[in-house]
Write a protein that holds these residues in place. Structure first.
Motif, PDB file in Angstrom:
ATOM      1  N   GLY A  61       0.817  -1.213   0.000  1.00  0.00           N
ATOM      2  CA  GLY A  61       0.000   0.000   0.000  1.00  0.00           C
ATOM      3  C   GLY A  61       0.851   1.264   0.000  1.00  0.00           C
ATOM      4  N   LEU A  62       1.895   1.270   0.805  1.00  0.00           N
ATOM      5  CA  LEU A  62       2.785   2.438   0.841  1.00  0.00           C
ATOM      6  C   LEU A  62       3.481   2.642  -0.499  1.00  0.00           C
ATOM      7  CD1 LEU A  62       4.340   1.973   4.400  1.00  0.00           C
ATOM      8  CD2 LEU A  62       2.801   3.808   3.685  1.00  0.00           C
ATOM      9  N   ILE A  63       3.945   1.559  -1.093  1.00  0.00           N
ATOM     10  CA  ILE A  63       4.621   1.651  -2.392  1.00  0.00           C
ATOM     11  C   ILE A  63       3.643   2.121  -3.466  1.00  0.00           C
ATOM     12  CG2 ILE A  63       5.714   0.287  -4.224  1.00  0.00           C
ATOM     13  CD1 ILE A  63       6.962  -1.424  -1.907  1.00  0.00           C
ATOM     14  N   PHE A  64       2.483   1.506  -3.526  1.00  0.00           N
ATOM     15  CA  PHE A  64       1.470   1.887  -4.515  1.00  0.00           C
ATOM     16  C   PHE A  64       1.087   3.358  -4.356  1.00  0.00           C
ATOM     17  CE2 PHE A  64      -2.942   2.492  -5.802  1.00  0.00           C
ATOM     18  CZ  PHE A  64      -2.902   2.035  -7.118  1.00  0.00           C
ATOM     19  N   ASN A  65       0.839   3.760  -3.133  1.00  0.00           N
ATOM     20  CA  ASN A  65       0.421   5.132  -2.839  1.00  0.00           C
ATOM     21  C   ASN A  65       1.466   6.140  -3.316  1.00  0.00           C
ATOM     22  OD1 ASN A  65      -1.518   6.923  -1.541  1.00  0.00           O
ATOM     23  ND2 ASN A  65       0.061   7.267   0.002  1.00  0.00           N
ATOM     24  N   ARG A  66       2.713   5.858  -3.028  1.00  0.00           N
ATOM     25  CA  ARG A  66       3.796   6.803  -3.332  1.00  0.00           C
ATOM     26  C   ARG A  66       4.166   6.815  -4.817  1.00  0.00           C
ATOM     27  NH1 ARG A  66       6.836  11.188  -1.787  1.00  0.00           N
ATOM     28  NH2 ARG A  66       9.001  10.814  -2.210  1.00  0.00           N
ATOM     29  N   ARG A  67       4.202   5.645  -5.424  1.00  0.00           N
ATOM     30  CA  ARG A  67       4.740   5.544  -6.787  1.00  0.00           C
ATOM     31  C   ARG A  67       3.699   5.674  -7.889  1.00  0.00           C
ATOM     32  NH1 ARG A  67       9.688   1.595  -5.973  1.00  0.00           N
ATOM     33  NH2 ARG A  67      10.805   2.958  -4.577  1.00  0.00           N
ATOM     34  N   TRP A  68       2.458   5.302  -7.618  1.00  0.00           N
ATOM     35  CA  TRP A  68       1.477   5.254  -8.691  1.00  0.00           C
ATOM     36  C   TRP A  68       0.324   6.247  -8.560  1.00  0.00           C
ATOM     37  CZ3 TRP A  68       3.342   0.116  -7.506  1.00  0.00           C
ATOM     38  CH2 TRP A  68       4.188  -0.371  -8.505  1.00  0.00           C
TER      39      TRP A  68
END
Length: 136
Positions: A61-68
């Motif tokens: 979730g953190l990766i998706f939120n930040r990158r996409w």
């Protein structure tokens, strides 16, 4: 990214405990050990599964939120922690009540439900306390 690595290290520790618990079960179940210890060994994987699921979903979730997601659409980290825990709860509890068998054949045991709920609480408390964020 340091926070993600911290969650990953915790998750790897939980996986090691999960494997050790699963591998040692036959020895302890066949032996003359207290009933509470046998219950613990049989239900401990559910505790680990809840933690692993919550931490994995939090990291994703953190990766998706930040990158996409565009900055104006990004969620606050605390919302990601709650969503990750809720999604892990749905999976883990649905499995315990035999609504799906995605993790293998499951036998209903009330102690498994208790261990799963405690694992979810521990996992949420952990991410809430650590407040992981994805930077850079």
């Amino acid at each position: 990214m340091n926070d993600i690595h911290k969650l990953l290290r915790i998750e790897l520790l939980v996986i090691v405990l999960f494997v050790v618990g699963k591998r040692s079960r036959p020895f302890f179940l066949e032996g003359d050990y207290p009933e509470w210890w046998k219950i613990f060994l049989l239900s401990f994987p559910n505790f680990c599964e809840a933690i692993i699921g919550t931490l994995t979903l939090t990291m994703l979730g953190l990766i998706f939120n930040r990158r996409w997601l565009k900055p104006e659409h990004q969620l606050q980290s605390r919302h990601i922690y709650i969503i990750a825990t809720l999604l892990a709860s749905i999976y883990v509890i649905a499995q315990e009540f035999k609504l799906h068998n995605i993790g293998g054949k499951n036998v209903f045991d009330p102690m498994d439900v208790v261990f799963s709920v405690v694992g979810l609480i521990v996992a949420y408390t952990l991410v809430h306390f650590l407040q992981p964020k994805l930077t850079a």
